[in-house]
Design a protein around this motif. Structure first.
Motif, PDB file in Angstrom:
ATOM      1  N   HIS A  58      48.650  43.642  -0.092  1.00 31.14           N
ATOM      2  CA  HIS A  58      47.496  43.195  -0.870  1.00 31.14           C
ATOM      3  C   HIS A  58      47.948  42.775  -2.271  1.00 31.14           C
ATOM      4  N   ASP A  59      47.560  41.574  -2.697  1.00 32.66           N
ATOM      5  CA  ASP A  59      47.977  41.115  -4.021  1.00 32.66           C
ATOM      6  C   ASP A  59      46.868  41.246  -5.055  1.00 32.66           C
ATOM      7  N   GLN A 278      58.422  47.162 -10.111  1.00 32.36           N
ATOM      8  CA  GLN A 278      59.003  46.015  -9.423  1.00 32.36           C
ATOM      9  C   GLN A 278      58.193  44.776  -9.756  1.00 32.36           C
ATOM     10  N   VAL A 279      58.881  43.738 -10.244  1.00 31.86           N
ATOM     11  CA  VAL A 279      58.236  42.480 -10.604  1.00 31.86           C
ATOM     12  C   VAL A 279      59.104  41.335 -10.086  1.00 31.86           C
ATOM     13  N   GLU A 280      58.488  40.422  -9.336  1.00 28.06           N
ATOM     14  CA  GLU A 280      59.191  39.238  -8.836  1.00 28.06           C
ATOM     15  C   GLU A 280      60.499  39.604  -8.132  1.00 28.06           C
ATOM     16  N   ASP A 281      60.437  40.596  -7.254  1.00 25.95           N
ATOM     17  CA  ASP A 281      61.608  41.033  -6.486  1.00 25.95           C
ATOM     18  C   ASP A 281      62.761  41.480  -7.379  1.00 25.95           C
ATOM     19  N   PRO A 330      50.972  51.230 -19.290  1.00 27.14           N
ATOM     20  CA  PRO A 330      51.145  50.397 -18.091  1.00 27.14           C
ATOM     21  C   PRO A 330      51.208  51.258 -16.839  1.00 27.14           C
ATOM     22  N   LEU A 331      50.437  50.876 -15.828  1.00 29.46           N
ATOM     23  CA  LEU A 331      50.393  51.628 -14.575  1.00 29.46           C
ATOM     24  C   LEU A 331      51.143  50.926 -13.452  1.00 29.46           C
ATOM     25  N   GLY A 332      51.196  49.610 -13.491  1.00 29.85           N
ATOM     26  CA  GLY A 332      51.859  48.867 -12.428  1.00 29.85           C
ATOM     27  C   GLY A 332      51.490  47.405 -12.517  1.00 29.85           C
ATOM     28  N   ILE A 333      52.023  46.634 -11.581  1.00 30.85           N
ATOM     29  CA  ILE A 333      51.740  45.209 -11.556  1.00 30.85           C
ATOM     30  C   ILE A 333      51.594  44.774 -10.103  1.00 30.85           C
ATOM     31  N   THR A 334      50.571  43.976  -9.818  1.00 29.44           N
ATOM     32  CA  THR A 334      50.324  43.535  -8.453  1.00 29.44           C
ATOM     33  C   THR A 334      51.271  42.399  -8.094  1.00 29.44           C
ATOM     34  N   LYS A 335      51.267  42.039  -6.814  1.00 34.46           N
ATOM     35  CA  LYS A 335      52.185  41.009  -6.338  1.00 34.46           C
ATOM     36  C   LYS A 335      51.895  39.652  -6.966  1.00 34.46           C
ATOM     37  N   ASN A 336      50.631  39.396  -7.313  1.00 34.51           N
ATOM     38  CA  ASN A 336      50.288  38.099  -7.900  1.00 34.51           C
ATOM     39  C   ASN A 336      50.427  38.086  -9.422  1.00 34.51           C
ATOM     40  N   GLY A 337      51.029  39.146  -9.992  1.00 32.08           N
ATOM     41  CA  GLY A 337      51.318  39.142 -11.422  1.00 32.08           C
ATOM     42  C   GLY A 337      50.211  39.673 -12.296  1.00 32.08           C
ATOM     43  N   SER A 356      42.832  44.980 -16.207  1.00 34.22           N
ATOM     44  CA  SER A 356      43.784  44.142 -15.486  1.00 34.22           C
ATOM     45  C   SER A 356      43.921  42.822 -16.226  1.00 34.22           C
ATOM     46  N   CYS A 357      45.150  42.333 -16.291  1.00 37.66           N
ATOM     47  CA  CYS A 357      45.408  41.073 -16.980  1.00 37.66           C
ATOM     48  C   CYS A 357      46.485  40.315 -16.225  1.00 37.66           C
ATOM     49  N   ASN A 358      46.156  39.109 -15.785  1.00 39.34           N
ATOM     50  CA  ASN A 358      47.161  38.277 -15.147  1.00 39.34           C
ATOM     51  C   ASN A 358      48.098  37.750 -16.226  1.00 39.34           C
ATOM     52  N   ILE A 359      49.369  38.118 -16.142  1.00 36.62           N
ATOM     53  CA  ILE A 359      50.301  37.808 -17.221  1.00 36.62           C
ATOM     54  C   ILE A 359      50.679  36.332 -17.268  1.00 36.62           C
ATOM     55  N   LYS A 360      50.258  35.558 -16.273  1.00 40.32           N
ATOM     56  CA  LYS A 360      50.520  34.118 -16.300  1.00 40.32           C
ATOM     57  C   LYS A 360      49.315  33.347 -16.833  1.00 40.32           C
ATOM     58  N   SER A 361      48.125  33.692 -16.345  1.00 43.75           N
ATOM     59  CA  SER A 361      46.917  32.990 -16.789  1.00 43.75           C
ATOM     60  C   SER A 361      46.266  33.651 -17.994  1.00 43.75           C
TER      61      SER A 361
END
Length: 408
Positions: A58-59, A278-281, A330-337, A356-361
């Protein structure tokens, strides 16, 4: 005119179709006929399903484990998009103090322990909520030592040893000396639990290089903990020091190692500790930097460093540095960033707030659900633990029996 039924399909095609089904539907399908039962319970199929679920977890969801099970006896899978409850998992066991924290998650299998310091990392629980299988690991090679809670501090990690097709748990037992010092005159003891052999064994001459913080992360065959080289007062949870390292444990070689953190990372673990994830493999280190003023508004830099290791040489790259409106841990980061943080701003329900904050958008969302304050300690340090990369797998399932297998 002849017709073709589902059972006439090639076994490979049937397996591919089944591998895409949710776990609950797979388990229900085992009661349809003997052929489906045999296919779904085949170790090769289970291995394939686990591989698929790892790459397709789940992302946009977050698994929240409550700290006090006497108040809330279930875990919640929450959507980070809508804040709505996706699924609720009743906790099938009870710890000694009726409190709970997650140590780590590997391939959909949770490793949990008691939150209370007297029992933490002493009794361990394996649980896959999707297949409703759990297991208590109460034994130890150092049972008498673990019973003396005033003398020991325990650190635990779990991972997968791919060459031997085995899941392993490592437990490090730090022992206080006559001067009440940890990691001083007495060398730490280490034991390994093999899930295939179902036994604990002592690790001879383990050579544990550091005293570490009791939270870590599993990544690519090894487990990683943040270390703090403390001066003066020994504090097991780590607060202040002069330098920091990351201690690793390789589940195949069963050797410990040390990695340097980026030079620009401060060494102190204060109210908002650094977070390995874990971020971006890649193995990543999330660090909260000093507050930044931007057009009259205070922003909090969350620096996310990614590690690369080539030919034994470790390097770090500052991949993201979002300036967030909220201060928190910080608790973690989802697969979609999407970065998940726990804000220390409380509401009228005496809860912290999940952001929650998408670090790209850079799209923020303040969620309606919160993490409750621990009523025992009245502290926000002993809060729910979360998993931002929780896959839906068949691990621990085979015809209603425990199974812990994975393909080589």
């Amino acid at each position: 005119m002849s017709t073709t039924s589902f059972n006439d399909l090639p076994r490979e095609t049937t397996s591919e179709i089944f591998a895409r089904l949710p776990v609950k539907d797979l388990i229900k399908s085992t009661s349809v006929n003997k052929a489906w039962y045999s296919l779904i319970n085949n170790p090769s199929f289970i291995s394939s399903q686990i591989r698929r679920c790892i790459s397709n977890c789940h992302d946009n969801s977050l698994l929240i484990i409550p700290p006090i099970t006497s108040i809330q006896n279930y875990c919640s899978l929450i959507s980070t998009d809508t804040s709505s409850l996706i699924e609720k998992f009743d906790i099938p066991f009870e710890t000694r103090s009726r409190s709970l924290k997650m140590i780590t998650e590997v391939h959909g299998m949770l490793l949990l322990t008691d939150l209370h310091t007297e029992y933490a990392s002493k009794q361990l629980y394996l649980w896959n909520p999707y297949v409703r299988r759990h297991r208590l690991l109460a034994s130890s090679c150092f049972r008498k030592l673990l019973d003396d809670r005033n003398r020991t501090f325990r650190v635990v990690g779990m991972g997968f040893d791919k060459p031997t097709n085995d899941y392993k748990i490592v437990r490090i037992v730090y022992v206080r000396d006559d001067k009440d010092k940890l990691f001083a005159d007495l060398a730490p003891k280490v034991e390994i639990f093999s899930l295939r052999k179902n036994t604990w064994r002592k690790l001879k001459d383990p050579g544990v290089p550091r005293l570490v913080y009791d939270h870590g992360v599993y990544f690519n065959g090894s487990y990683y903990w943040l270390e703090l080289n403390q001066l003066g007062t020994e504090r097991a949870n780590g607060c202040y020091g002069t330098e920091m390292r990351i201690m690793s444990f390789d589940f195949h070689t069963e050797l410990f190692g040390l990695l340097k953190v980026p030079d620009d990372v401060p060494c102190n673990l204060g109210r908002c500790p650094h977070k390995l994830m874990q971020v971006e493999d890649s193995l990543a280190l999330c660090v909260i930097d000093a507050p930044h003023r931007d057009k009259g508004n205070t922003r909090f830099p969350f620096c996310i460093w990614l590690m690369r290791q080539e030919n034994g040489v470790v390097s770090w790259t500052l991949r993201f540095r979002p300036l967030l409106k909220y201060f928190g841990s910080p608790l973690g980061i989802t697969k979609n960033g999407t970065l998940i943080i726990e804000s220390f701003r409380t509401n009228e329900h005496d809860e912290t707030c999940i952001i929650s904050c998408n670090i790209k958008s850079m799209i923020y969302k303040v969620h309606e659900f919160g993490i409750a304050r621990n009523p025992i300690s009245q502290s926000f340090f002993d809060v729910s633990t979360v998993d931002a990369l929780f896959p839906e797998s068949l691990i621990m399932y085979e015809g209603g029996k425990s199974l812990l297998k994975f393909s080589k």
